[in-house]
Each structure stands twice: as C-alpha cells, then as structure tokens.
Design an enzyme around this catalytic site. Structure first.
Site, PDB file in Angstrom:
ATOM      1  N   SER A  58     -15.773  73.719  40.416  1.00 60.67           N
ATOM      2  CA  SER A  58     -16.253  73.793  39.022  1.00 60.67           C
ATOM      3  C   SER A  58     -15.642  73.943  37.934  1.00 60.67           C
ATOM      4  O   SER A  58     -14.439  74.613  38.478  1.00 60.67           O
ATOM      5  CB  SER A  58     -17.091  75.207  39.668  1.00 60.67           C
ATOM      6  OG  SER A  58     -18.123  75.912  37.935  1.00 60.67           O
ATOM      7  N   HIS A 113     -17.806  69.551  39.926  1.00 63.59           N
ATOM      8  CA  HIS A 113     -18.948  70.205  39.715  1.00 63.59           C
ATOM      9  C   HIS A 113     -18.924  70.912  38.419  1.00 63.59           C
ATOM     10  O   HIS A 113     -18.094  71.122  37.574  1.00 63.59           O
ATOM     11  CB  HIS A 113     -19.085  70.834  40.433  1.00 63.59           C
ATOM     12  CG  HIS A 113     -20.662  72.189  40.684  1.00 63.59           C
ATOM     13  ND1 HIS A 113     -21.500  71.836  40.850  1.00 63.59           N
ATOM     14  CD2 HIS A 113     -20.477  73.307  39.752  1.00 63.59           C
ATOM     15  CE1 HIS A 113     -22.434  73.112  40.915  1.00 63.59           C
ATOM     16  NE2 HIS A 113     -21.843  74.231  40.011  1.00 63.59           N
ATOM     17  N   ASP A 158     -21.126  72.142  35.267  1.00 68.40           N
ATOM     18  CA  ASP A 158     -21.537  73.241  34.278  1.00 68.40           C
ATOM     19  C   ASP A 158     -22.334  73.518  33.451  1.00 68.40           C
ATOM     20  O   ASP A 158     -21.737  73.472  32.791  1.00 68.40           O
ATOM     21  CB  ASP A 158     -21.154  74.785  34.874  1.00 68.40           C
ATOM     22  CG  ASP A 158     -21.630  75.022  36.842  1.00 68.40           C
ATOM     23  OD1 ASP A 158     -22.135  75.313  37.689  1.00 68.40           O
ATOM     24  OD2 ASP A 158     -20.269  75.305  36.916  1.00 68.40           O
ATOM     25  N   MET A 167     -25.081  74.392  30.656  1.00 64.79           N
ATOM     26  CA  MET A 167     -25.387  75.838  30.464  1.00 64.79           C
ATOM     27  C   MET A 167     -25.816  75.659  28.727  1.00 64.79           C
ATOM     28  O   MET A 167     -25.164  75.226  28.458  1.00 64.79           O
ATOM     29  CB  MET A 167     -24.785  76.953  30.700  1.00 64.79           C
ATOM     30  CG  MET A 167     -24.088  76.978  32.165  1.00 64.79           C
ATOM     31  SD  MET A 167     -23.298  79.250  31.981  1.00 64.79           S
ATOM     32  CE  MET A 167     -22.434  78.188  33.836  1.00 64.79           C
ATOM     33  N   HIS A 201     -24.794  70.323  37.387  1.00 64.33           N
ATOM     34  CA  HIS A 201     -25.759  71.876  37.873  1.00 64.33           C
ATOM     35  C   HIS A 201     -26.249  71.637  36.348  1.00 64.33           C
ATOM     36  O   HIS A 201     -25.295  72.474  35.706  1.00 64.33           O
ATOM     37  CB  HIS A 201     -24.812  72.844  38.249  1.00 64.33           C
ATOM     38  CG  HIS A 201     -25.630  73.769  38.983  1.00 64.33           C
ATOM     39  ND1 HIS A 201     -25.005  74.606  39.049  1.00 64.33           N
ATOM     40  CD2 HIS A 201     -27.393  73.793  38.572  1.00 64.33           C
ATOM     41  CE1 HIS A 201     -25.858  76.022  38.981  1.00 64.33           C
ATOM     42  NE2 HIS A 201     -27.359  75.622  38.709  1.00 64.33           N
ATOM     43  N   MET A 246     -28.320  74.366  34.287  1.00 64.89           N
ATOM     44  CA  MET A 246     -28.650  75.306  33.623  1.00 64.89           C
ATOM     45  C   MET A 246     -29.226  75.331  32.896  1.00 64.89           C
ATOM     46  O   MET A 246     -28.618  75.757  31.361  1.00 64.89           O
ATOM     47  CB  MET A 246     -27.352  76.812  34.301  1.00 64.89           C
ATOM     48  CG  MET A 246     -27.112  76.736  35.401  1.00 64.89           C
ATOM     49  SD  MET A 246     -25.757  77.674  36.235  1.00 64.89           S
ATOM     50  CE  MET A 246     -24.830  76.212  36.296  1.00 64.89           C
ATOM     51  N   MET A 296     -28.055  79.125  45.169  1.00 63.61           N
ATOM     52  CA  MET A 296     -27.671  80.199  44.656  1.00 63.61           C
ATOM     53  C   MET A 296     -26.945  81.526  44.602  1.00 63.61           C
ATOM     54  O   MET A 296     -27.876  82.552  45.763  1.00 63.61           O
ATOM     55  CB  MET A 296     -28.247  80.063  42.434  1.00 63.61           C
ATOM     56  CG  MET A 296     -27.625  79.293  41.943  1.00 63.61           C
ATOM     57  SD  MET A 296     -26.464  78.729  41.248  1.00 63.61           S
ATOM     58  CE  MET A 296     -25.522  79.985  40.814  1.00 63.61           C
ATOM     59  N   GLY A 340     -24.948  81.575  35.265  1.00 60.58           N
ATOM     60  CA  GLY A 340     -24.483  81.459  33.981  1.00 60.58           C
ATOM     61  C   GLY A 340     -22.680  82.083  33.912  1.00 60.58           C
ATOM     62  O   GLY A 340     -22.188  81.929  32.394  1.00 60.58           O
ATOM     63  N   PHE A 341     -22.167  82.575  34.953  1.00 61.57           N
ATOM     64  CA  PHE A 341     -20.720  83.131  34.699  1.00 61.57           C
ATOM     65  C   PHE A 341     -20.317  82.487  36.146  1.00 61.57           C
ATOM     66  O   PHE A 341     -20.309  82.521  37.520  1.00 61.57           O
ATOM     67  CB  PHE A 341     -20.765  84.506  34.624  1.00 61.57           C
ATOM     68  CG  PHE A 341     -21.646  84.701  33.197  1.00 61.57           C
ATOM     69  CD1 PHE A 341     -20.718  84.258  31.778  1.00 61.57           C
ATOM     70  CD2 PHE A 341     -22.783  84.939  32.770  1.00 61.57           C
ATOM     71  CE1 PHE A 341     -21.166  85.112  30.925  1.00 61.57           C
ATOM     72  CE2 PHE A 341     -22.943  85.516  32.004  1.00 61.57           C
ATOM     73  CZ  PHE A 341     -22.754  85.796  30.984  1.00 61.57           C
ATOM     74  N   GLY A 342     -18.574  82.107  36.066  1.00 62.60           N
ATOM     75  CA  GLY A 342     -17.813  82.429  36.995  1.00 62.60           C
ATOM     76  C   GLY A 342     -17.534  83.187  37.641  1.00 62.60           C
ATOM     77  O   GLY A 342     -17.233  84.615  36.842  1.00 62.60           O
ATOM     78  N   GLY A 343     -16.585  83.856  38.315  1.00 60.18           N
ATOM     79  CA  GLY A 343     -15.829  84.383  38.945  1.00 60.18           C
ATOM     80  C   GLY A 343     -16.855  86.059  39.319  1.00 60.18           C
ATOM     81  O   GLY A 343     -16.142  86.853  39.449  1.00 60.18           O
ATOM     82  N   ASP A 388     -23.018  77.884  45.965  1.00 57.31           N
ATOM     83  CA  ASP A 388     -22.723  78.176  44.791  1.00 57.31           C
ATOM     84  C   ASP A 388     -22.191  79.358  43.935  1.00 57.31           C
ATOM     85  O   ASP A 388     -23.727  80.395  43.526  1.00 57.31           O
ATOM     86  CB  ASP A 388     -23.029  77.010  43.334  1.00 57.31           C
ATOM     87  CG  ASP A 388     -22.212  77.031  41.800  1.00 57.31           C
ATOM     88  OD1 ASP A 388     -21.151  77.380  42.160  1.00 57.31           O
ATOM     89  OD2 ASP A 388     -23.553  76.064  41.160  1.00 57.31           O
ATOM     90  N   GLY A 389     -21.502  79.922  44.301  1.00 60.25           N
ATOM     91  CA  GLY A 389     -21.280  81.442  43.063  1.00 60.25           C
ATOM     92  C   GLY A 389     -20.434  82.394  44.337  1.00 60.25           C
ATOM     93  O   GLY A 389     -21.051  82.068  45.731  1.00 60.25           O
ATOM     94  N   GLY A 390     -19.360  82.660  44.272  1.00 62.96           N
ATOM     95  CA  GLY A 390     -18.139  83.610  44.406  1.00 62.96           C
ATOM     96  C   GLY A 390     -17.884  82.773  46.027  1.00 62.96           C
ATOM     97  O   GLY A 390     -17.319  83.654  46.483  1.00 62.96           O
ATOM     98  N   GLY A 437     -15.445  77.560  41.669  1.00 65.48           N
ATOM     99  CA  GLY A 437     -14.473  77.454  40.893  1.00 65.48           C
ATOM    100  C   GLY A 437     -13.416  78.685  40.447  1.00 65.48           C
ATOM    101  O   GLY A 437     -12.407  77.498  40.388  1.00 65.48           O
ATOM    102  N   SER A 438     -13.401  79.473  41.064  1.00 67.09           N
ATOM    103  CA  SER A 438     -11.765  80.269  40.446  1.00 67.09           C
ATOM    104  C   SER A 438     -11.665  80.470  41.807  1.00 67.09           C
ATOM    105  O   SER A 438     -10.094  80.504  41.461  1.00 67.09           O
ATOM    106  CB  SER A 438     -12.351  81.971  40.380  1.00 67.09           C
ATOM    107  OG  SER A 438     -13.148  82.733  41.329  1.00 67.09           O
TER     108      SER A 438
HETATM  109  O1  LIG Z   1     -23.480  77.503  38.458  1.00 67.19           O
HETATM  110  C1  LIG Z   1     -22.139  78.583  38.535  1.00 67.19           C
HETATM  111  C2  LIG Z   1     -22.791  79.810  37.866  1.00 67.19           C
HETATM  112  O2  LIG Z   1     -23.415  79.657  37.578  1.00 67.19           O
HETATM  113  C3  LIG Z   1     -20.797  78.131  38.677  1.00 67.19           C
HETATM  114  O3  LIG Z   1     -20.650  77.006  39.599  1.00 67.19           O
HETATM  115  C4  LIG Z   1     -20.019  79.176  39.986  1.00 67.19           C
HETATM  116  O4  LIG Z   1     -20.427  80.628  39.842  1.00 67.19           O
HETATM  117  C5  LIG Z   1     -18.556  78.830  40.861  1.00 67.19           C
HETATM  118  O5  LIG Z   1     -17.522  80.228  39.793  1.00 67.19           O
HETATM  119  P1  LIG Z   1     -17.033  80.549  41.032  1.00 67.19           P
HETATM  120  O6  LIG Z   1     -17.270  80.065  42.146  1.00 67.19           O
HETATM  121  O7  LIG Z   1     -15.482  80.987  40.050  1.00 67.19           O
HETATM  122  O8  LIG Z   1     -17.804  81.900  41.248  1.00 67.19           O
HETATM  123 FE   LIG Z   2     -22.922  76.071  39.041  1.00 66.66          FE
END
Ligand SMILES: O=C(CO)[C@H](O)[C@H](O)COP(=O)(O)O
Ligand SMILES: [Fe+2]
Length: 227
Positions: free
Chosen positions: A7, A30, A32, A34, A63, A65, A134, A139-142, A172-174, A194-195
């Site tokens: 991401s 990927h 994002d 927003m 993606h 959002m 999800m 909304g946010f990475g990490g 997707d996420g974490g 992402g992170s």
């Molecule tokens: O859609 C997303 C957040 O809304 C991102 O794709 C997702 O959070 C990727 O970041 P990480 O892998 O750091 O969680």
């Molecule tokens: Fe995403």
C-alpha cells in the site's frame, strides 16, 4: 499462491514512481483513495492514479474510501486501475456499479468495514472479482490488526467455496509478518501491507518474506486458492 499488494499509503508521496519501483515483484500496487468524508483522512484522486499507471508496470489496485463511489469508481478504471474496490457502506447500487466497473475492463471488488457483516451480501458475490475485508478501521496506515475479523474471513471463504466462485479474498490493515499467517489460515489469498513493506529497510525483501509466509500457510490450509 498468495498475492502481496504493497500500500503506497505508507510510501513517500513526493516520490511515488520510485516507491512503486521499489516493490518490483509485488502483484499489485494498492492505492488508497480517501476523501475526508467516508473516512477522516485525505489522500489522492484520479489525476495521480492516471500518472502512477503510466509510471509503473505493476497493476493498480485502487481502494476507494470515498462517498458516492457510484459516481467516481468508473473514472478510476478510465485512469488505468486494473482493480477497483468500492465500500459496501458507501455504494447506492453495488450490483450496477460492479457491472459498470467490469464492463469498463477492470476487476470489480467490494470492501466491508469491520462492523459490516458479510451475510447480507451473499447473493452479490457472483458479481464481484474480489471481496476486501478490512482488518482495521479504514482511514490510516500503521494500525493494529483486528483479530476479531478472523471469523468473518473464515465465513467469507466458506461462502466462496459453497457457491463455487473464483473470486479473490483480500485483507487490508495491520497485515505483517506476525499476522499474515492467521489471515491466510482463515482463507485470505490477497494481502495488502503498507507499513510492513514501506517501513522496512528493503521493501522488495519485505514483499518476498510476506509471500513466503502466506504461501506456506495456503499450501497446508484446508481451502482451495483461486490463483
Ligand atoms: O486501507 C488502508 C487504511 O484504511 C490501508 O490500505 C492499510 O491501512 C495499509 O496500511 P497498514 O498495512 O500499515 O495497516
Ligand atoms: Fe487500503
């Protein structure tokens, strides 16, 4: 085989083309999108997707959002996205929208926020090429991976098998080296990170490490991967 989609939310937005090349070997990039309405954050839109699609050979997995994806999603296909994901919570007419995305030549995908159940959407699944679950609030990475989403991943995999569908199941996420195996065991086959990728010293190596873990789990899992 697992697909690993880095991401770019965690990349350097001033060097997107370079950052895209840093993950060569990834299956999709990927992206994002927003709008600061559907989620409390603002990222990028159609013109940047258009430029990015010219700057990399890696296909783009957008993606969205955003509110009103019925109006905007087709424009992301025209901008060069190979896959477009809209949110179930935001779409006014998800079947019509999925058909429009497919008719324009991209893969159609629908995302569910953590509190949105899969069951009301069972009959829509044949209209989709991918379902995105999800594993954080969008909304946010990490953010930390939500383990409580594992049963939903498992139930969705069961529905895909029950209906004999070829669709993909994305999380997707974490997603990281410490959570990817749990996702794969539950039934996910496409992994956004992402992170865990762009926060690593060597992003391409991070992609390989994630892929190795997911592939190992999928090979011994009790469900059939569609790619
Ligand atoms: O859609 C997303 C957040 O809304 C991102 O794709 C997702 O959070 C990727 O970041 P990480 O892998 O750091 O969680
Ligand atoms: Fe995403």
């Amino acid at each position: 085989m697992a697909q690993i989609n880095p991401s770019i939310l965690s990349a350097d937005f001033a060097r997107l083309a370079e950052e895209a090349r840093a993950v060569e070997g990834a299956d999709w990039l990927h992206v994002d999108v927003m709008d600061n309405h559907f989620v409390p954050n603002l990222t990028l839109g159609v013109p940047i997707v258009e430029s990015l699609s010219r700057a990399t050979d890696t296909p783009l997995d957008c993606h969205l959002m955003i509110d009103d994806p019925d109006r905007w999603a087709p424009q992301y296909v025209e901008a060069g996205a190979g896959s477009v994901t809209f949110h179930a919570e935001a779409a006014a007419a998800p079947v019509r929208l999925a058909r429009e995305i497919r008719a324009k030549g991209a893969r159609a995908s629908m995302a569910l926020k953590p509190a949105t159940p899969i069951e009301p959407y069972e009959d829509l699944l044949p209209e989709l090429d991918m379902l995105l679950i999800m594993t954080v609030e969008p909304g946010f990475g990490g953010q930390a991976f939500l383990d409580i989403m594992l049963p939903k991943i498992r139930r969705t995999r069961e529905l895909i098998s029950k209906h004999g569908l070829e669709m993909w199941l994305q999380v997707d996420g974490g997603v990281s080296e410490s959570t990817i195996e749990r996702c794969a065991e539950a039934g996910a086959d496409v992994f956004v990170a992402g992170s865990a990728v762009y926060g690593a010293q060597d992003p391409a190596e991070a992609v390989r490490a994630l892929r190795a873990r997911a592939d190992g789990t999928i090979a011994s899992a009790g469900w059939a991967c569609n790619h």
